[in-house]
Design a protein around this motif. Structure first.
Motif, PDB file in Angstrom:
ATOM      1  N   SER A   5       0.823  -1.210   0.000  1.00 61.12           N
ATOM      2  CA  SER A   5       0.000   0.000   0.000  1.00 61.12           C
ATOM      3  C   SER A   5       0.858   1.261   0.000  1.00 61.12           C
ATOM      4  O   SER A   5       1.868   1.335   0.696  1.00 61.12           O
ATOM      5  N   GLY A  63      -0.893   4.366   0.291  1.00 60.04           N
ATOM      6  CA  GLY A  63      -1.598   5.417   1.017  1.00 60.04           C
ATOM      7  C   GLY A  63      -2.924   5.877   0.477  1.00 60.04           C
ATOM      8  O   GLY A  63      -3.314   7.018   0.702  1.00 60.04           O
ATOM      9  N   ASP A 108      -7.767   5.441   2.468  1.00 59.47           N
ATOM     10  CA  ASP A 108      -8.763   6.293   3.108  1.00 59.47           C
ATOM     11  C   ASP A 108      -9.845   6.747   2.131  1.00 59.47           C
ATOM     12  O   ASP A 108     -10.750   7.484   2.498  1.00 59.47           O
ATOM     13  N   ALA A 155       2.301  -1.745   4.539  1.00 62.75           N
ATOM     14  CA  ALA A 155       2.035  -0.327   4.317  1.00 62.75           C
ATOM     15  C   ALA A 155       3.101   0.510   5.011  1.00 62.75           C
ATOM     16  O   ALA A 155       3.830   0.022   5.885  1.00 62.75           O
ATOM     17  N   GLU A 160       0.575   4.917   7.706  1.00 63.13           N
ATOM     18  CA  GLU A 160      -0.778   4.391   7.477  1.00 63.13           C
ATOM     19  C   GLU A 160      -1.264   3.465   8.594  1.00 63.13           C
ATOM     20  O   GLU A 160      -2.384   2.957   8.534  1.00 63.13           O
ATOM     21  N   LEU A 179      -4.656   4.213  10.251  1.00 60.93           N
ATOM     22  CA  LEU A 179      -5.750   4.042   9.293  1.00 60.93           C
ATOM     23  C   LEU A 179      -6.138   2.576   9.166  1.00 60.93           C
ATOM     24  O   LEU A 179      -7.321   2.228   9.261  1.00 60.93           O
ATOM     25  N   TYR A 180      -5.160   1.709   8.980  1.00 64.96           N
ATOM     26  CA  TYR A 180      -5.451   0.284   8.809  1.00 64.96           C
ATOM     27  C   TYR A 180      -5.982  -0.338  10.097  1.00 64.96           C
ATOM     28  O   TYR A 180      -6.861  -1.204  10.062  1.00 64.96           O
ATOM     29  N   TYR A 234       4.263  -3.073   8.771  1.00 66.55           N
ATOM     30  CA  TYR A 234       4.534  -1.670   8.456  1.00 66.55           C
ATOM     31  C   TYR A 234       6.035  -1.455   8.286  1.00 66.55           C
ATOM     32  O   TYR A 234       6.857  -2.139   8.900  1.00 66.55           O
TER      33      TYR A 234
END
Length: 228
Positions: A129, A131, A134, A160, A164, A167-168, A181
């Motif tokens: 990912s 970004g 969202d 990611a 992020e 968010l995840y 991450y």
């Protein structure tokens, strides 16, 4: 629908008032009226070589919609009963290698589903990912995708950027996403599913997906994923 409603309001009418009330062009109104006539929603009579159109009662529209709903439900039932066979047929018809370009959100979904179809039961769905998790549309899509993958017992694993993480954890962890991450910033959103590698470019106007089918390429991405 605007032509039908306009006719209900006008009563018996020639084309001119229909165009004004429905706010459509004269070239379109005749096509729409013909379709409504074919469906039994509009009739007409000739007065001095001029057509006067009349809308059928709303109950006719209701009956038509009920019939269409029953037809759709039957098609859906048949599809649910035969989806596994249909997917197996599609699998057999897919080329062993190749590349395609998809543009737009609907095409994006088609690319994803084609790739997911190639994953064996209890397999893996991997992604890198950059970004865009969202995005409201993508949130809904990924939620639905997670449910589909869960049915096939396919695990979802992603990597990611550290930025992020919140968010995840907030939106995607509850759907079974297993995330790692990193400080690495990947050049593009990339998905690895079966023998497919999907590369996403998020243009302002429409998303573009480069779908690459290659067992060797997919395996190299899987090896890279596991090395991180």
């Amino acid at each position: 629908m605007s032509v039908y409603v306009s006719l209900l309001q006008l009563g018996s009418s020639t084309v001119g008032p229909i165009i004004d009330r429905a706010k459509i062009s004269s070239s379109k109104v005749y096509v729409i009226l013909e379709k409504l006539i074919d469906k039994g929603l509009v009739s007409y009579i000739l007065k001095e070589r001029t057509k006067y159109f009349q809308a059928a009662p709303p109950v006719v529209l209701k009956e038509l919609l009920e019939t269409k709903t029953k037809e759709i439900e039957k098609i859906k039932k048949d599809l649910d009963e035969n989806i596994s066979k249909i997917e197996e047929i599609q699998k057999q018809k897919l080329p062993s290698e190749g590349a395609r370009i998809y543009r737009g959100y609907k095409a994006l979904k088609a690319a994803w589903h084609e790739a997911v179809l190639s994953i064996e039961d209890k397999g893996e769905y991997l992604f890198f990912s950059v970004g865009y998790g969202d995005d409201a549309y993508l949130k809904r899509f990924f939620e639905k995708l997670a449910r589909e993958l869960k049915k096939k017992k396919i695990s979802i694993k992603g990597i990611a950027h550290n930025s992020e993480k919140k968010l995840y954890q907030k939106y995607y962890q509850k759907f079974g996403y297993k995330m790692k991450y990193t400080e690495i910033k990947f050049p593009a959103d990339t998905t690895v599913a079966g023998d497919f590698v999907l590369v996403f470019v998020w243009d302002k106007k429409e998303p573009v997906v480069y779908s690459l089918k290659s067992h060797v390429l997919a395996e190299s991405y899987r090896t890279f994923f596991r090395s991180l």
